[in-house]
Design an enzyme around this catalytic site. Structure first.
Site, short mmCIF file in Angstrom:
data_model
loop_
_atom_site.label_atom_id
_atom_site.label_comp_id
_atom_site.label_asym_id
_atom_site.label_seq_id
_atom_site.Cartn_x
_atom_site.Cartn_y
_atom_site.Cartn_z
N ASP A 499 11.12 47.13 44.81
CA ASP A 499 12.00 47.29 45.80
C ASP A 499 12.81 48.60 45.58
O ASP A 499 13.55 48.82 44.47
CB ASP A 499 12.68 46.21 45.94
CG ASP A 499 14.00 46.15 47.25
OD1 ASP A 499 14.05 47.34 47.65
OD2 ASP A 499 14.33 45.22 47.67
N HIS A 500 12.83 49.65 46.73
CA HIS A 500 13.46 50.91 45.91
C HIS A 500 14.88 50.82 46.16
O HIS A 500 15.83 51.77 45.98
CB HIS A 500 12.91 51.99 47.10
CG HIS A 500 12.77 53.51 46.29
ND1 HIS A 500 13.80 53.92 45.34
CD2 HIS A 500 11.55 54.17 46.62
CE1 HIS A 500 13.09 55.12 45.00
NE2 HIS A 500 12.21 55.10 45.63
N ARG A 501 15.48 49.74 46.77
CA ARG A 501 16.99 49.52 46.94
C ARG A 501 17.43 49.10 45.48
O ARG A 501 18.84 49.57 45.16
CB ARG A 501 17.26 48.24 47.92
CG ARG A 501 16.64 48.98 49.31
CD ARG A 501 16.82 47.36 50.11
NE ARG A 501 16.28 46.39 49.76
CZ ARG A 501 16.11 45.14 50.39
NH1 ARG A 501 17.06 44.90 51.42
NH2 ARG A 501 15.42 44.26 49.84
#
Length: 529
Positions: A499-501
């Site tokens: 998850d790039h968040r």
């Protein structure tokens, strides 16, 4: 199987919440029939939720008056499930029971999926005085029935690419030319019973005016259906002509499924009936056409149970998680050789390759904890990153019921041997469909071995609401540069979807490189763990 009127003398048991706030369940089979005597905590039915298949115990003792549902129906939590008339209460017109003997009761049992051995003619189901131990939300008592019952779990269409080798391969590295890393074994159905106990069944009239086949076991019916065997063509070898499993197996071996007559093939509940011709071709009885493709529709099956849960989770993951993927090829020769050397010294106490990789993953998460977090919504509606103390390592597994991800709780506190033991325990639960909702929904990071399917890599979907999933491909012989020269090495591919968040590529790449280095130099890494 529904009451024609309300009878105030009945105790009505509503379908309870089976855990994790589930709102519905599919009725798999009844374990009792109307007119049977039941005891408190006696299993009365099997239901399939979005998480698992469970036996539902009765909270009441008395005589079964009404079964509120048929196998295959989806029932809402809180809806009437079973009506019981307490002992000593006179039955009125709405609750009049015909008993368990005779053709009507036999037909009811067969229609409801009740095994012949579930109860006897005398309805003496209360002989087991102890509790079943199947305590659900809000009721139930401790203890255990002396007469246990097992049933093969309902199958499901295979899901996404996930790890699940044959049980026998969980410890071994297959020989050249390819070597697959072991993972959680796939589910296998339990052996079906080959005989049934009294009461003796009674044949009922079939739709064409003949006599319907005498066959109580749903498993025998499924075996016949799967192999195109028509039960009406068989002569049962059981009591009073009952068709047993061995009768169907003999028919399959003798090739009776390929008779000159067309053989009716039953479909799943709600599906379109199909017929099979002698040449093996199939066509539906009324030939409905697909509006999009113009082709004949062979079957329509409702999306529910585990398959619907998988669909919802995967869709939500793709919709809400901005994922990115990194991968690396890894020389696993040293790890394979280390394990082989351990097996030569202590062949019965060596963890599987998956357990070693799991230990490296846990160590990597300690160094890169961002990947062991998740995005959540606070009470005020704002998004926040939630980090927890410890790792619950999910092990993705393909079972007969579909994709499940049981988790090893506090995997960060276990050695490679401890992880191996826990993975094997979860493998048994997954095969038998006995993993609890908590087992299947408490993971913080997932390890997926799809190499057992003979593939090198996969763009895996993150197990929502986690933030990352690490996949491992097959281990195969490949040319590899060693000290400036070519050599044949055991090579695998690691793929990390994240998850790039919660983190950026530097964190994801650092974690992936840490696990890869541990696989390439397992001795040095294990010495530091």
């Amino acid at each position: 199987m529904s009451a024609p009127a309300v009878d105030s003398g009945l105790q009505v048991f509503a379908l309870p919440d089976l855990g994790e706030g589930l709102t519905e369940a599919e009725l798999v089979s009844w374990l009792v029939a109307e007119g049977d005597t039941v005891a408190v905590d006696q299993p009365i039915a099997e239901v399939e939720t979005a998480k698992s298949v469970v036996e539902v115990p009765s909270p009441f003792a008395g005589t079964v008056a009404v079964l509120h549902g048929r196998p295959g129906e989806v029932l809402e939590v809180g809806a009437p499930f079973l009506s019981v008339r307490p002992d000593g209460v006179d039955g009125g017109p709405a609750g009049e029971i015909s008993g368990t003997a005779g053709p009507a009761a036999a037909a009811l049992r067969e229609e409801s999926g009740v095994p012949a051995a579930a109860t006897g003619d005398d309805g003496d189901a209360a002989a087991n005085s102890g509790g079943s131990g199947n305590v659900l939300i809000g009721y139930g008592t401790p203890g255990g029935l002396t007469g246990g019952r097992t049933r093969p779990r309902k199958g499901a269409t295979p899901g996404a690419a996930v790890s699940a080798p044959p049980a026998a391969a969980s410890d071994a590295v297959p020989a050249s030319p390819s070597t697959a890393a072991p993972a959680l074994p796939a589910a296998a159905a339990s052996p079906a019973p080959t005989s049934a106990a009294s009461p003796a069944p009674t044949s009922a009239a079939s739709p064409d005016g003949g006599t319907a086949p005498t066959c109580v076991s749903p498993l025998v019916r499924k075996l016949a259906r799967d192999h195109g065997v028509r039960l009406t063509d068989l002569r049962g070898s059981g009591e009073k002509g009952m068709i047993l499993r061995r009768d169907v197996e003999q028919a399959i071996a003798a090739g009776t499924a390929s008779s000159d007559l067309e053989v009716a093939v039953e479909a799943a509940p709600g599906a379109t009936p199909v017929t099979r011709a002698p040449d093996g071709t199939t066509e539906p009885a009324d030939a409905p056409l697909d509006s999009r493709s113009g082709l004949v529709v062979l079957e329509r099956s409702p999306l529910r149970g585990v398959r619907r849960t998988i669909a919802d989770a995967m869709t939500r993951s793709r919709r809400e998680i901005p994922e990115a993927t990194v991968w690396v090829d890894v020389d696993a020769t040293a790890l394979v050789e280390l394990r082989e050397a351990m097996k030569r010294r202590t062949p019965d106490a060596v963890p599987g390759l998956l357990a070693f990789v799991a230990r490296f993953v846990v160590a990597g998460l300690a160094r890169y904890p961002e990947l062991n977090s998740r995005i959540a919504t606070a009470d005020d509606g704002a998004q926040e990153i939630v980090r927890v103390d410890g790792v619950n390592l999910g092990i993705a597994a393909q079972t007969d019921r579909g994709l499940v991800v049981p988790s090893v709780r506090r995997a960060d506190t276990l050695s490679a041997r401890g992880l191996d033991t826990e993975i094997r325990r979860l493998a048994v639960l997954a095969r038998e469909g006995k993993a609890t909702p908590s087992d299947l929904s408490s993971g913080t990071f997932t390890l997926n071995n799809y190499g057992v399917f003979g593939v090198d890599g996969s763009a895996a979907i993150i197990n929502y609401p986690e933030s990352a999933i690490l996949g491992m491909g097959r281990i195969i012989d490949r040319p590899w540069v060693v000290d400036g020269g070519l050599a044949v090495r055991k090579v695998t591919e690691l793929t990390l979807a994240f998850d790039h968040r919660v983190c950026d590529g530097g964190t994801a790449g650092g974690f992936l490189r840490f696990v890869a280095d541990a696989i390439e130099n397992p001795g040095g890494m294990l010495a530091d763990l």
